[in-house]
Design a protein around this motif. Structure first.
Motif, PDB file in Angstrom:
ATOM      1  N   SER A  97       0.848  -1.190   0.000  1.00  0.00           N
ATOM      2  CA  SER A  97       0.000   0.000   0.000  1.00  0.00           C
ATOM      3  C   SER A  97       0.882   1.238   0.000  1.00  0.00           C
ATOM      4  O   SER A  97       1.782   1.370   0.832  1.00  0.00           O
ATOM      5  CB  SER A  97      -0.916   0.004   1.236  1.00  0.00           C
ATOM      6  N   VAL A  98       0.646   2.136  -0.951  1.00  0.00           N
ATOM      7  CA  VAL A  98       1.407   3.384  -1.045  1.00  0.00           C
ATOM      8  C   VAL A  98       0.442   4.523  -1.336  1.00  0.00           C
ATOM      9  O   VAL A  98      -0.627   4.311  -1.914  1.00  0.00           O
ATOM     10  CB  VAL A  98       2.490   3.323  -2.147  1.00  0.00           C
ATOM     11  N   PRO A  99       0.795   5.760  -0.948  1.00  0.00           N
ATOM     12  CA  PRO A  99      -0.041   6.899  -1.293  1.00  0.00           C
ATOM     13  C   PRO A  99      -0.250   6.988  -2.798  1.00  0.00           C
ATOM     14  O   PRO A  99       0.646   6.654  -3.586  1.00  0.00           O
ATOM     15  CB  PRO A  99       0.760   8.096  -0.764  1.00  0.00           C
ATOM     16  N   SER A 100      -1.420   7.445  -3.202  1.00  0.00           N
ATOM     17  CA  SER A 100      -1.819   7.404  -4.608  1.00  0.00           C
ATOM     18  C   SER A 100      -0.811   8.063  -5.546  1.00  0.00           C
ATOM     19  O   SER A 100      -0.317   7.438  -6.483  1.00  0.00           O
ATOM     20  CB  SER A 100      -3.189   8.068  -4.761  1.00  0.00           C
ATOM     21  N   ALA A 133      -4.804  -0.679   8.083  1.00  0.00           N
ATOM     22  CA  ALA A 133      -4.567  -1.624   9.174  1.00  0.00           C
ATOM     23  C   ALA A 133      -3.826  -2.819   8.590  1.00  0.00           C
ATOM     24  O   ALA A 133      -4.434  -3.720   8.008  1.00  0.00           O
ATOM     25  CB  ALA A 133      -5.887  -2.053   9.811  1.00  0.00           C
ATOM     26  N   LEU A 134      -2.496  -2.829   8.720  1.00  0.00           N
ATOM     27  CA  LEU A 134      -1.680  -3.811   8.025  1.00  0.00           C
ATOM     28  C   LEU A 134      -2.067  -5.240   8.358  1.00  0.00           C
ATOM     29  O   LEU A 134      -2.196  -6.088   7.472  1.00  0.00           O
ATOM     30  CB  LEU A 134      -0.198  -3.580   8.345  1.00  0.00           C
ATOM     31  N   VAL A 135      -2.249  -5.531   9.637  1.00  0.00           N
ATOM     32  CA  VAL A 135      -2.538  -6.908  10.043  1.00  0.00           C
ATOM     33  C   VAL A 135      -3.937  -7.313   9.621  1.00  0.00           C
ATOM     34  O   VAL A 135      -4.141  -8.361   8.996  1.00  0.00           O
ATOM     35  CB  VAL A 135      -2.365  -7.062  11.567  1.00  0.00           C
ATOM     36  N   ASP A 136      -4.936  -6.482   9.932  1.00  0.00           N
ATOM     37  CA  ASP A 136      -6.324  -6.819   9.618  1.00  0.00           C
ATOM     38  C   ASP A 136      -6.557  -6.935   8.116  1.00  0.00           C
ATOM     39  O   ASP A 136      -7.344  -7.760   7.666  1.00  0.00           O
ATOM     40  CB  ASP A 136      -7.272  -5.769  10.207  1.00  0.00           C
ATOM     41  N   GLU A 137      -5.889  -6.101   7.330  1.00  0.00           N
ATOM     42  CA  GLU A 137      -6.089  -6.102   5.887  1.00  0.00           C
ATOM     43  C   GLU A 137      -5.051  -6.945   5.150  1.00  0.00           C
ATOM     44  O   GLU A 137      -5.007  -6.948   3.930  1.00  0.00           O
ATOM     45  CB  GLU A 137      -6.071  -4.665   5.357  1.00  0.00           C
ATOM     46  N   ARG A 138      -4.196  -7.637   5.910  1.00  0.00           N
ATOM     47  CA  ARG A 138      -3.193  -8.540   5.343  1.00  0.00           C
ATOM     48  C   ARG A 138      -2.284  -7.809   4.344  1.00  0.00           C
ATOM     49  O   ARG A 138      -1.960  -8.340   3.274  1.00  0.00           O
ATOM     50  CB  ARG A 138      -3.862  -9.752   4.689  1.00  0.00           C
ATOM     51  N   VAL A 139      -1.887  -6.593   4.722  1.00  0.00           N
ATOM     52  CA  VAL A 139      -0.950  -5.819   3.916  1.00  0.00           C
ATOM     53  C   VAL A 139       0.465  -6.131   4.395  1.00  0.00           C
ATOM     54  O   VAL A 139       0.751  -6.079   5.589  1.00  0.00           O
ATOM     55  CB  VAL A 139      -1.231  -4.306   4.047  1.00  0.00           C
ATOM     56  N   ASP A 140       1.358  -6.474   3.474  1.00  0.00           N
ATOM     57  CA  ASP A 140       2.715  -6.856   3.847  1.00  0.00           C
ATOM     58  C   ASP A 140       3.598  -5.653   4.142  1.00  0.00           C
ATOM     59  O   ASP A 140       4.417  -5.685   5.064  1.00  0.00           O
ATOM     60  CB  ASP A 140       3.335  -7.704   2.725  1.00  0.00           C
ATOM     61  N   VAL A 141       3.458  -4.614   3.349  1.00  0.00           N
ATOM     62  CA  VAL A 141       4.296  -3.424   3.559  1.00  0.00           C
ATOM     63  C   VAL A 141       3.528  -2.199   3.069  1.00  0.00           C
ATOM     64  O   VAL A 141       2.773  -2.277   2.107  1.00  0.00           O
ATOM     65  CB  VAL A 141       5.652  -3.560   2.822  1.00  0.00           C
ATOM     66  N   SER A 152       3.415  -1.424  17.218  1.00  0.00           N
ATOM     67  CA  SER A 152       3.700  -2.838  16.970  1.00  0.00           C
ATOM     68  C   SER A 152       4.261  -3.071  15.573  1.00  0.00           C
ATOM     69  O   SER A 152       4.680  -4.176  15.259  1.00  0.00           O
ATOM     70  CB  SER A 152       2.417  -3.673  17.141  1.00  0.00           C
ATOM     71  N   LEU A 153       4.289  -2.037  14.738  1.00  0.00           N
ATOM     72  CA  LEU A 153       4.801  -2.173  13.386  1.00  0.00           C
ATOM     73  C   LEU A 153       6.291  -1.870  13.339  1.00  0.00           C
ATOM     74  O   LEU A 153       6.834  -1.208  14.215  1.00  0.00           O
ATOM     75  CB  LEU A 153       4.061  -1.212  12.446  1.00  0.00           C
ATOM     76  N   PRO A 195      -7.232  12.596   4.981  1.00  0.00           N
ATOM     77  CA  PRO A 195      -8.456  11.831   4.719  1.00  0.00           C
ATOM     78  C   PRO A 195      -8.790  10.825   5.812  1.00  0.00           C
ATOM     79  O   PRO A 195      -9.948  10.458   5.981  1.00  0.00           O
ATOM     80  CB  PRO A 195      -8.156  11.126   3.387  1.00  0.00           C
ATOM     81  N   THR A 196      -7.783  10.392   6.563  1.00  0.00           N
ATOM     82  CA  THR A 196      -8.037   9.382   7.594  1.00  0.00           C
ATOM     83  C   THR A 196      -8.598   9.980   8.877  1.00  0.00           C
ATOM     84  O   THR A 196      -9.356   9.336   9.591  1.00  0.00           O
ATOM     85  CB  THR A 196      -6.745   8.627   7.936  1.00  0.00           C
TER      86      THR A 196
END
Length: 292
Positions: A97-100, A133-141, A152-153, A195-196
């Motif tokens: 995931s990276v900024p647009s 949410a890296l863990v909940d959304e299963r994002v690796d980086v 925790s990241l 936006p968040t």
């Protein structure tokens, strides 16, 4: 772990019909093998082996148990081999995931080389400015701008990013002078809203050696960096954006850098990228966040 050790000792003994031979295969002592099998029998409440002074043989219960254990060890060996192969060459799904705007300008153009070198990787690229949410959304980086909120990241700075204050030449020609921080009060300011969180990002400067934060009167609020540059090109006002967003507009003469007062913006030792602004071009570190 004791049970697995016992199962391995039992299977090797049953295959070789000898504690001594099993011990040589496992690189332990014969008494160690015998004790491991005995503990396994105690845990199961069954006798698995007939023991004589010359050899060992399977009991009826031992024969049934042996077939299941051998399949279990075969599956374990296959799984270990599979993981070893995966470790040799990257493979599988990689979600990033990276900024647009950052993704469009810097990540996507470099993907052909990355994927050509890693043909077994399936890439999922999320171009978004929202908090992930890296863990909940299963994002690796993830690459983000701002302070790391989740301790925790694992985060690592990528680079120091410069942010510029810009306006279109036509706007500057038709508007009041813009040379000092105080002049902002007489201009149409285009501010950024995260936006968040929905919060306005302050305008930041370093003047006379000290950091200054301003929240000028807002003419328009936007939550997307590229849209701010488009608004500047249209002559809607003054904005502060990362230099990579403004580079094309500045190069084409559609936007001009505005140096208010003097000095350089403060450096931010933040674990993730954060866009900030300055009297003159400023820098803020950029980084990635990942699951530990």
């Amino acid at each position: 772990m004791d049970q697995l050790t016992g199962i391995l000792a039992f299977v090797r003994t049953a295959e070789s019909r000898s504690f001594a031979q099993a011990a040589r295969l496992l690189d332990v002592t014969p008494s160690g093998v015998s004790k491991s099998v005995a503990r396994l029998e105690t845990q199961l409440g069954l006798r698995l082996l007939h023991r004589t002074t010359r050899q060992v043989s399977l009991t009826d219960d031992g024969a049934v148990f042996f077939e299941h254990c051998r399949r279990l060890l075969d599956d374990f060996d296959a799984a270990r081999s599979l993981m070893s192969d995966r470790g040799a060459a990257p493979s599988g799904r990689l979600r990033v995931s990276v900024p647009s705007t950052l993704g469009k300008l810097f990540v996507v153009p470099r993907l052909p080389q990355f994927l050509a070198a890693r043909p077994d990787v399936t890439l999922e690229l999320d171009l978004s400015d929202r908090q992930v949410a890296l863990v909940d959304e299963r994002v690796d980086v993830a690459v983000r701008i701002g302070t790391l909120l989740d301790s925790s990241l694992v985060a690592r700075p990528l680079w120091t990013q410069q942010v510029v204050t810009i306006a279109s030449p036509s706007y500057l020609k038709e508007s009041a002078a813009l040379a000092t921080l105080g002049d902002l009060a007489r201009h149409r300011c285009l501010s950024f809203r995260w936006p968040t969180t929905g919060r306005e990002r302050p305008w930041m400067f370093r003047c006379d050696g000290r950091a200054v934060q301003l929240r000028p009167r807002v003419h328009m609020m936007l939550d997307e960096g590229e849209a701010m540059v488009v608004a500047v090109r249209a002559g809607l006002g003054v904005a502060q954006v990362p230099d990579y967003m403004a580079a094309d507009a500045i190069g084409r003469g559609e936007a001009s850098k505005c140096s208010l007062a003097s000095g350089r913006r403060p450096r931010r030792s933040t674990p993730c990228m954060r866009a900030s602004a300055t009297c003159r071009p400023a820098r803020a570190p950029s980084s990635t966040g990942s699951r530990p």
